[in-house]
Scaffold this active site. Structure first.
Site, PDB file in Angstrom:
ATOM      1  N   ARG A  45       1.031  -1.146  -0.143  1.00 41.60           N
ATOM      2  CA  ARG A  45       0.039  -0.132  -0.035  1.00 41.60           C
ATOM      3  C   ARG A  45       0.858   1.293   0.027  1.00 41.60           C
ATOM      4  NH1 ARG A  45      -3.341  -2.605  -1.609  1.00 41.60           N
ATOM      5  NH2 ARG A  45      -5.480  -2.850  -1.010  1.00 41.60           N
ATOM      6  N   HIS A 101       0.488   0.157  -9.768  1.00 39.57           N
ATOM      7  CA  HIS A 101      -0.148  -0.800  -8.737  1.00 39.57           C
ATOM      8  C   HIS A 101      -0.840  -1.736  -9.487  1.00 39.57           C
ATOM      9  CE1 HIS A 101      -2.671  -0.417  -4.632  1.00 39.57           C
ATOM     10  NE2 HIS A 101      -2.364  -1.775  -5.148  1.00 39.57           N
ATOM     11  N   GLU A 136      -2.397   7.895  -4.761  1.00 41.30           N
ATOM     12  CA  GLU A 136      -2.921   7.397  -6.206  1.00 41.30           C
ATOM     13  C   GLU A 136      -4.337   7.792  -6.684  1.00 41.30           C
ATOM     14  OE1 GLU A 136      -2.760   3.073  -6.210  1.00 41.30           O
ATOM     15  OE2 GLU A 136      -0.733   2.917  -5.269  1.00 41.30           O
TER      16      GLU A 136
END
Length: 378
Positions: free
Chosen positions: A212, A258, A241
């Site tokens: 994360r 990601h 993000e």
């Protein structure tokens, strides 16, 4: 009853479209279109991380069930769901092998870039759940020394082989994060990599974050790169993000949007787990679900020219997963972060490939088999 179930589904969930249309009325929407208005009359939501399931989204809706095709669930307000009697399910472990494949590709690339021998390197793995375990196994297969850190597991299971993050700071050449994101509780993971921890580093490690974004403090990481406190970094997860730091993207050795867990195999597993959870909750006959298949690799037979172990592994893994190419795409245009995620190409895991091995390469076979490749002798 089954035909009356109304489902709002993220249109970018792989392999989902067409599978449950026999048993539900399904509306496929982009994450940006999933709102309080569009979910108001839905019985169930099938989502990804971009949809935040909280009071703002769910208030006055008929939603009874939420399925997220992800390991993480920090985008779901679990307390609110509990209060409202909304059942939610995630997909733990669905993409563990995919993330492990990503880490193997990153390790081999970084070893080549910085002239490192992985068999002489130590990796510290912080967070040893489904993903961390697989990463540890892959790292051991590559001949690395592995240090494991997971305080919640160590506390519950009394595991003597786990170490502190301070020992990892002293001994690791690579530090790879695989924890969930939490900003409260006994073991918060918010900014695990911060200025305080950075000052403890002894070996100028390569930092890897495929967990994360908020686990690693962007400012600290940029400063560590500038001062050479660390050698390099591999980033798949970012703070803020999809509006990530363009400066950090340019300075990172590997920068990806990601997608570490985005292998077709991992996506398919997540979708199957989510469908099963949905049908179990509503008591639907699973036989009515339409099956789906995963496309084969365009080139499933691969070869290595080198007889040297690490070089041969780099060649083969690069053919199955061009991680550097994906990094270049994001570096060229960080504003394309979300587009690259949503239009990610088919990536198969190692087991979908057959390696053709010559007699002088037989010493590589045991490692290739442990990584999951099929072997063909030539």
């Amino acid at each position: 009853m089954n035909n009356k179930i109304r489902v709002i589904a993220d249109c970018h969930i792989p392999f989902l479209q067409g599978t449950i249309d026999n048993i539900a009325t399904v509306t496929y929407l982009a994450a940006s279109e999933i709102s309080n208005r569009t979910v108001k009359d839905a019985d169930a939501l099938l989502i990804r991380t971009r949809t935040h399931c909280n009071e703002s989204l769910l208030n006055s809706s008929k939603v009874q069930f939420i399925g997220t095709a992800t390991i993480g669930y920090d985008h779901i307000d679990t307390q609110y769901c509990l209060q409202k009697g909304i059942v939610w399910k995630n997909a733990p472990g669905c993409n563990a092998a995919s993330v492990a494949q990503y880490i193997v590709a990153a390790l081999l690339y970084m070893a080549r870039k910085h002239s490192l021998s992985l068999t002489e390197s130590t990796i510290g793995i912080i967070g040893v759940g489904h993903v961390g375990k697989q990463v540890a196994q892959m790292a051991e297969t590559l001949g690395m020394r592995v240090l494991l850190n997971d305080p919640p597991r160590q506390e519950k299971e009394d595991l003597p082989h786990f170490v502190s993050i301070h020992e990892i700071a002293e001994k690791a050449n690579f530090i790879s994060y695989h924890t969930p994101y939490t900003n409260s509780g006994v073991y918060p993971t918010h900014h695990l990599f911060d200025q305080v921890y950075c000052k403890q580093l002894k070996k100028k490690p390569i930092i890897i974050n495929a967990a994360r974004g908020e686990i690693v403090d962007t400012t600290t990481l940029l400063n560590a790169l500038h001062t050479r406190t660390i050698t390099d970094c591999v980033l798949d997860c970012w703070e803020n993000e999809p509006h990530i730091s363009a400066t950090l993207a340019q300075q990172a050795g590997i920068a990806t949007p990601h997608i570490a867990g985005y292998s077709a195999d991992g996506k398919a597993t997540a979708t199957r787990m989510m469908i099963t959870a949905l049908t179990d909750y509503f008591g639907i006959n699973i036989q009515k679900i339409n099956p789906f298949s995963i496309p084969l690799p365009i080139k499933s037979s691969i070869f290595a020219t080198s007889n040297q172990m690490q070089d041969a592994l780099y060649e083969l893994v690069s053919q199955t997963y061009p991680i550097l190419q994906e990094s270049c795409q994001l570096k060229n245009d960080v504003s394309a972060f979300e587009y690259l995620r949503n239009h990610y190409p088919i990536r198969r895991e190692f087991f979908a490939y057959t390696v053709h091995v010559k007699k002088q390469q037989l010493h590589v076979v045991p490692i290739l088999q442990q990584l999951g490749f099929n072997i063909q002798y030539t």
